[in-house]
Write a protein that holds these residues in place. Structure first.
Motif, PDB file in Angstrom:
ATOM      1  N   ARG A 142      33.873  35.456 -30.149  1.00 52.42           N
ATOM      2  CA  ARG A 142      33.710  33.996 -30.114  1.00 52.42           C
ATOM      3  C   ARG A 142      32.853  33.611 -28.909  1.00 52.42           C
ATOM      4  O   ARG A 142      33.002  34.203 -27.836  1.00 52.42           O
ATOM      5  CB  ARG A 142      35.078  33.292 -29.976  1.00 52.42           C
ATOM      6  N   LYS A 143      32.024  32.626 -29.061  1.00 54.11           N
ATOM      7  CA  LYS A 143      31.212  32.145 -27.938  1.00 54.11           C
ATOM      8  C   LYS A 143      32.099  31.354 -26.980  1.00 54.11           C
ATOM      9  O   LYS A 143      33.157  30.847 -27.390  1.00 54.11           O
ATOM     10  CB  LYS A 143      30.087  31.242 -28.462  1.00 54.11           C
ATOM     11  N   PHE A 144      31.643  31.223 -25.731  1.00 55.41           N
ATOM     12  CA  PHE A 144      32.471  30.506 -24.755  1.00 55.41           C
ATOM     13  C   PHE A 144      32.724  29.058 -25.172  1.00 55.41           C
ATOM     14  O   PHE A 144      33.795  28.510 -24.911  1.00 55.41           O
ATOM     15  CB  PHE A 144      31.811  30.545 -23.371  1.00 55.41           C
ATOM     16  N   GLU A 145      31.731  28.470 -25.806  1.00 55.25           N
ATOM     17  CA  GLU A 145      31.916  27.073 -26.249  1.00 55.25           C
ATOM     18  C   GLU A 145      33.056  26.989 -27.272  1.00 55.25           C
ATOM     19  O   GLU A 145      33.873  26.063 -27.234  1.00 55.25           O
ATOM     20  CB  GLU A 145      30.620  26.537 -26.883  1.00 55.25           C
ATOM     21  N   GLU A 146      33.075  27.952 -28.167  1.00 51.08           N
ATOM     22  CA  GLU A 146      34.155  27.982 -29.171  1.00 51.08           C
ATOM     23  C   GLU A 146      35.506  28.243 -28.516  1.00 51.08           C
ATOM     24  O   GLU A 146      36.520  27.632 -28.879  1.00 51.08           O
ATOM     25  CB  GLU A 146      33.894  29.080 -30.210  1.00 51.08           C
ATOM     26  N   ILE A 147      35.488  29.181 -27.556  1.00 52.30           N
ATOM     27  CA  ILE A 147      36.743  29.515 -26.861  1.00 52.30           C
ATOM     28  C   ILE A 147      37.292  28.275 -26.146  1.00 52.30           C
ATOM     29  O   ILE A 147      38.495  28.016 -26.170  1.00 52.30           O
ATOM     30  CB  ILE A 147      36.519  30.675 -25.866  1.00 52.30           C
ATOM     31  N   ALA A 148      36.376  27.529 -25.520  1.00 53.34           N
ATOM     32  CA  ALA A 148      36.805  26.310 -24.822  1.00 53.34           C
ATOM     33  C   ALA A 148      37.474  25.350 -25.806  1.00 53.34           C
ATOM     34  O   ALA A 148      38.499  24.725 -25.486  1.00 53.34           O
ATOM     35  CB  ALA A 148      35.609  25.642 -24.153  1.00 53.34           C
ATOM     36  N   GLU A 149      36.919  25.262 -27.004  1.00 52.17           N
ATOM     37  CA  GLU A 149      37.520  24.383 -28.026  1.00 52.17           C
ATOM     38  C   GLU A 149      38.875  24.906 -28.482  1.00 52.17           C
ATOM     39  O   GLU A 149      39.851  24.155 -28.584  1.00 52.17           O
ATOM     40  CB  GLU A 149      36.584  24.289 -29.238  1.00 52.17           C
ATOM     41  N   ILE A 150      38.911  26.205 -28.758  1.00 51.37           N
ATOM     42  CA  ILE A 150      40.161  26.800 -29.254  1.00 51.37           C
ATOM     43  C   ILE A 150      41.261  26.694 -28.202  1.00 51.37           C
ATOM     44  O   ILE A 150      42.402  26.332 -28.517  1.00 51.37           O
ATOM     45  CB  ILE A 150      39.925  28.284 -29.643  1.00 51.37           C
ATOM     46  N   MET A 151      40.897  27.007 -26.967  1.00 50.25           N
ATOM     47  CA  MET A 151      41.898  26.989 -25.888  1.00 50.25           C
ATOM     48  C   MET A 151      42.090  25.582 -25.316  1.00 50.25           C
ATOM     49  O   MET A 151      42.902  25.379 -24.414  1.00 50.25           O
ATOM     50  CB  MET A 151      41.481  27.937 -24.761  1.00 50.25           C
ATOM     51  N   GLN A 152      41.305  24.646 -25.823  1.00 50.53           N
ATOM     52  CA  GLN A 152      41.372  23.246 -25.387  1.00 50.53           C
ATOM     53  C   GLN A 152      41.229  23.132 -23.866  1.00 50.53           C
ATOM     54  O   GLN A 152      42.111  22.586 -23.185  1.00 50.53           O
ATOM     55  CB  GLN A 152      42.659  22.600 -25.895  1.00 50.53           C
ATOM     56  N   CYS A 153      40.143  23.710 -23.380  1.00 52.81           N
ATOM     57  CA  CYS A 153      39.844  23.627 -21.945  1.00 52.81           C
ATOM     58  C   CYS A 153      38.338  23.428 -21.791  1.00 52.81           C
ATOM     59  O   CYS A 153      37.603  23.384 -22.781  1.00 52.81           O
ATOM     60  CB  CYS A 153      40.318  24.894 -21.234  1.00 52.81           C
ATOM     61  N   SER A 154      37.891  23.316 -20.538  1.00 50.61           N
ATOM     62  CA  SER A 154      36.455  23.123 -20.332  1.00 50.61           C
ATOM     63  C   SER A 154      35.733  24.462 -20.461  1.00 50.61           C
ATOM     64  O   SER A 154      36.367  25.534 -20.399  1.00 50.61           O
ATOM     65  CB  SER A 154      36.217  22.539 -18.942  1.00 50.61           C
ATOM     66  N   LEU A 155      34.411  24.368 -20.615  1.00 52.22           N
ATOM     67  CA  LEU A 155      33.596  25.583 -20.707  1.00 52.22           C
ATOM     68  C   LEU A 155      33.729  26.407 -19.424  1.00 52.22           C
ATOM     69  O   LEU A 155      33.856  27.641 -19.475  1.00 52.22           O
ATOM     70  CB  LEU A 155      32.132  25.179 -20.945  1.00 52.22           C
ATOM     71  N   GLY A 156      33.707  25.722 -18.284  1.00 48.96           N
ATOM     72  CA  GLY A 156      33.828  26.411 -16.992  1.00 48.96           C
ATOM     73  C   GLY A 156      35.149  27.157 -16.879  1.00 48.96           C
ATOM     74  O   GLY A 156      35.199  28.301 -16.399  1.00 48.96           O
ATOM     75  N   THR A 157      36.227  26.521 -17.357  1.00 48.15           N
ATOM     76  CA  THR A 157      37.549  27.164 -17.306  1.00 48.15           C
ATOM     77  C   THR A 157      37.579  28.390 -18.203  1.00 48.15           C
ATOM     78  O   THR A 157      38.127  29.436 -17.821  1.00 48.15           O
ATOM     79  CB  THR A 157      38.635  26.160 -17.761  1.00 48.15           C
ATOM     80  N   ALA A 158      36.960  28.269 -19.377  1.00 52.23           N
ATOM     81  CA  ALA A 158      36.931  29.412 -20.304  1.00 52.23           C
ATOM     82  C   ALA A 158      36.204  30.594 -19.665  1.00 52.23           C
ATOM     83  O   ALA A 158      36.676  31.731 -19.722  1.00 52.23           O
ATOM     84  CB  ALA A 158      36.253  29.007 -21.609  1.00 52.23           C
TER      85      ALA A 158
END
Lengths: 182, 206
Positions: A142-158
């Protein structure tokens, strides 16, 4: 994406074929994610069914701000968390107790198997968000942008969770086994 | 220690060969000179290659039906649950509703009765001391009253009658109301009855 929305609309309208289409399209991906989280078929299968049932029961409430796939991942991860937590509590083996045999006759596949066992246990030792992020990035591609969405956090946090997670894994694995360099 | 986070973030996709040629060359070049990133790539490969057993075609083929049945069952249960919930809400309060109804009836009755009582009591409380006393001792026979009490009654009745006579004169003088009894509308039944008894008493005593 548009294909998904079409299938969703038709499913909501009661079209069984569209419902089947969505299940067939995503069941393998979700199963793979769940299997990697819970490490056995029974739990992965049960969680897959629960994930899909929850998704289809609440399909009318799907807000479509993210993709349907991301929404499924969110549901699957949330359902698997409890199983994973219980499992890691019950089966936690301190990483120091894992002994890598260094018999000169040991075959390469055995080394890799033991490395995998060590890796699984190292993953279990990571904080939940770091573990999920590393799994989603490395195992699920998964791309970081997707991970941020899935984990419901910011891109930086991911990204931070990924870097910290991998760093910890490297530290543990580097100490305990020769992962190899290629 | 390698701090090239850009390269590290690209490594997972490098495993999948998901980068373009320029990115691949950049990563290869970095890996050639960075032991740490090579080790990290090996670790990531080990994770990525973690096998996920295939449960078989029969499992995949059965899944849509399994999910569909489970969804149907859940929705049926939900409907049943909702109906049960509604019935519970309807059934549970029956005795509560009965109690509430009794309560409401009592409150409404109290609201109806209280103003009436107030209307009948107000003139008594507004009246002079004799009126209050007379209400309290209405059953006392006139024969039991002493001379002072009779004098008090006499003077009260006299003042009441004088007041009524003045009102009657005003009505007659103004000629606005032919029926004198309408002038007594302000008096309630208790007052009229008391006046009547007083007059009778006075008449008997001459």
């Amino acid at each position: 994406m548009d294909e998904d929305l079409d299938l969703i609309n038709r499913t909501i309208a009661g079209e069984r074929e569209a419902f089947n289409g969505l299940v067939i399209k995503y069941q393998k991906q979700i199963y793979s994610l769940l299997y990697r989280m819970v490490s056995n078929h029974e739990d992965a299968s049960d969680l897959l069914q629960k994930t899909l049932v929850r998704a289809f029961t609440g399909l009318a409430t799907f807000e479509r701000r993210s993709s349907f796939k991301t929404w499924l991942y969110q549901i699957a991860i949330n359902l698997a968390k409890n199983v994973y937590r219980d499992r890691s509590k019950a089966e936690h083996v301190p990483i120091d107790d894992v002994v890598i045999r260094r018999d000169p006759r040991t075959l390469d596949d055995l080394i890799r198997k033991e490395s995998r066992l060590l890796l699984r246990q190292a993953l279990t030792g990571l904080p939940e968000k770091q573990r999920m992020t590393v799994m989603l990035r490395v195992q699920e591609s998964r791309k970081f942008e997707e991970i941020a969405e899935i984990m419901q956090c910011s891109l930086g946090t991911a990204k931070a969770n990924y870097h910290h997670g991998v760093q910890k894994l490297k530290t543990i694995m580097g100490k305990k086994s020769d992962v190899g360099t290629g | 220690m390698c701090n090239d986070k850009t390269i590290k973030e690209l490594l997972p996709a490098y495993l999948d060969q998901a980068h373009d040629q320029a990115e691949n060359l950049m990563i290869k070049s970095h890996l050639a000179s960075c032991d740490e990133c090579r080790t990290e790539l090996s670790l990531l490969r080990l994770m990525a290659e973690e096998p996920v057993p295939d449960p078989g075609e029969a499992f995949w083929a059965a899944m849509p039906d399994r999910v569909y049945q489970a969804v149907q069952k859940r929705q049926t249960n939900k409907k049943t649950f909702d109906l049960a919930w509604f019935l519970d809400r309807m059934a549970l309060p029956r005795w509560i509703w009965a109690a509430s109804t009794v309560g409401i009836v009592l409150i409404v009755s109290w609201l109806i009765v209280t103003p009436l009582q107030k209307r009948t009591e107000m003139p008594q409380s507004q009246g002079n001391e004799f009126a209050d006393e007379a209400v309290a001792t209405w059953s006392v026979s006139v024969a039991d009253l002493d001379h002072d009490e009779l004098s008090t009654i006499d003077s009260w009745a006299g003042s009441e009658l004088a007041s009524m006579a003045q009102e009657a004169e005003l009505v007659l003088a103004n000629g606005r109301d032919a029926d004198i009894y309408e002038a007594f509308e302000d008096l309630n039944a208790g007052e009229i009855e008391r006046i009547s008894k007083m007059l009778e008493q006075i008449r008997r005593e001459g």
